[in-house]
Design a protein around this motif. Structure first.
Motif, short mmCIF file in Angstrom:
data_model
loop_
_atom_site.label_atom_id
_atom_site.label_comp_id
_atom_site.label_asym_id
_atom_site.label_seq_id
_atom_site.Cartn_x
_atom_site.Cartn_y
_atom_site.Cartn_z
N VAL A 1 -84.49 11.62 33.31
CA VAL A 1 -84.70 13.01 33.67
C VAL A 1 -85.97 13.53 32.99
N ILE A 2 -86.82 14.17 33.80
CA ILE A 2 -87.92 14.93 33.24
C ILE A 2 -87.67 16.39 33.61
N GLU A 3 -88.22 17.31 32.81
CA GLU A 3 -87.85 18.71 32.96
C GLU A 3 -89.05 19.64 33.08
N VAL B 1 -71.56 22.00 37.19
CA VAL B 1 -71.68 20.57 37.49
C VAL B 1 -70.31 19.96 37.23
N VAL B 2 -69.72 19.36 38.25
CA VAL B 2 -68.39 18.77 38.12
C VAL B 2 -68.45 17.32 38.61
N PHE B 3 -67.99 16.41 37.78
CA PHE B 3 -67.92 15.00 38.13
C PHE B 3 -66.49 14.53 37.92
N SER B 4 -65.97 13.79 38.86
CA SER B 4 -64.62 13.27 38.73
C SER B 4 -64.67 11.75 38.81
N VAL B 5 -64.19 11.10 37.77
CA VAL B 5 -64.22 9.65 37.71
C VAL B 5 -62.87 9.17 37.19
N ALA B 6 -62.33 8.13 37.81
CA ALA B 6 -61.07 7.56 37.35
C ALA B 6 -61.29 6.90 36.00
N THR B 7 -60.39 7.14 35.06
CA THR B 7 -60.49 6.52 33.74
C THR B 7 -59.13 6.01 33.32
N GLY B 8 -59.15 5.13 32.36
CA GLY B 8 -57.91 4.59 31.83
C GLY B 8 -57.86 3.10 32.02
N VAL C 1 -84.09 18.54 41.38
CA VAL C 1 -83.00 19.51 41.33
C VAL C 1 -83.63 20.76 40.75
N ARG C 2 -83.63 21.86 41.53
CA ARG C 2 -84.37 23.03 41.10
C ARG C 2 -83.59 24.32 41.31
N ASP C 3 -83.95 25.26 40.47
CA ASP C 3 -83.42 26.61 40.58
C ASP C 3 -84.09 27.29 41.77
N TRP C 4 -83.43 28.25 42.35
CA TRP C 4 -83.98 28.97 43.50
C TRP C 4 -84.99 30.03 43.07
N THR C 5 -84.66 30.79 42.03
CA THR C 5 -85.51 31.88 41.57
C THR C 5 -86.03 31.58 40.17
N MET C 6 -87.36 31.44 40.08
CA MET C 6 -87.99 31.11 38.80
C MET C 6 -89.31 31.84 38.68
N PRO C 7 -89.83 31.97 37.44
CA PRO C 7 -91.15 32.57 37.28
C PRO C 7 -92.26 31.63 37.77
N VAL D 1 -85.66 21.28 37.37
CA VAL D 1 -86.46 22.49 37.24
C VAL D 1 -85.53 23.68 37.14
N GLU D 2 -85.52 24.31 35.98
CA GLU D 2 -84.62 25.44 35.72
C GLU D 2 -85.23 26.28 34.62
N ASP D 3 -85.37 27.60 34.84
CA ASP D 3 -86.00 28.46 33.84
C ASP D 3 -85.05 28.80 32.69
N ASP D 4 -83.75 28.69 32.90
CA ASP D 4 -82.79 28.97 31.83
C ASP D 4 -82.59 27.70 31.00
N ALA D 5 -82.94 27.76 29.72
CA ALA D 5 -82.91 26.58 28.86
C ALA D 5 -81.51 25.96 28.73
N VAL D 6 -80.48 26.80 28.65
CA VAL D 6 -79.12 26.29 28.51
C VAL D 6 -78.69 25.56 29.78
N SER D 7 -78.93 26.17 30.93
CA SER D 7 -78.59 25.51 32.21
C SER D 7 -79.35 24.21 32.38
N ARG D 8 -80.63 24.21 31.98
CA ARG D 8 -81.44 22.99 32.08
C ARG D 8 -80.87 21.89 31.18
N ALA D 9 -80.42 22.25 29.99
CA ALA D 9 -79.85 21.26 29.07
C ALA D 9 -78.54 20.69 29.63
#
Length: 90
Positions: A56-58, A10-17, A79-85, A35-43
């Protein structure tokens, strides 16, 4: 042959300063289902979406996502993962 792992970027670019403004107006706040089965990616996804001001709901799999969508009719983006249980992202 199955999928053994995944990656999320996830990359966001915003002007700052001082005196600088982002050329893009902030989007309206919307309710997003992540929707993401990997807890770290979901966080990571949740934190990025929160920083943008969204609610956000998960869910960790497709079945849980479907249940949440039935209860939360005000969700506007998924926003969802492609491959999940239990149900894939298709």
């Amino acid at each position: 042959m199955g999928v053994t792992g995944g990656a999320l970027a996830v990359v966001f670019s915003v002007a700052t300063g001082p005196g600088l403004k982002s050329p893009i107006a902030p989007p309206p706040t919307v309710k997003i289902l992540a929707v993401e089965d990997d807890a770290v990616s979901r966080a990571v996804l949740r934190k990025a979406l929160h920083r943008l001001g969204h609610e956000v709901i998960e869910a960790s799999d497709g079945e849980a996502a479907w249940e949440l969508l039935q209860k939360n009719t005000d969700v506007r983006v998924v926003v969802r993962d492609w491959t999940m249980p239990h149900a894939d992202g298709l």
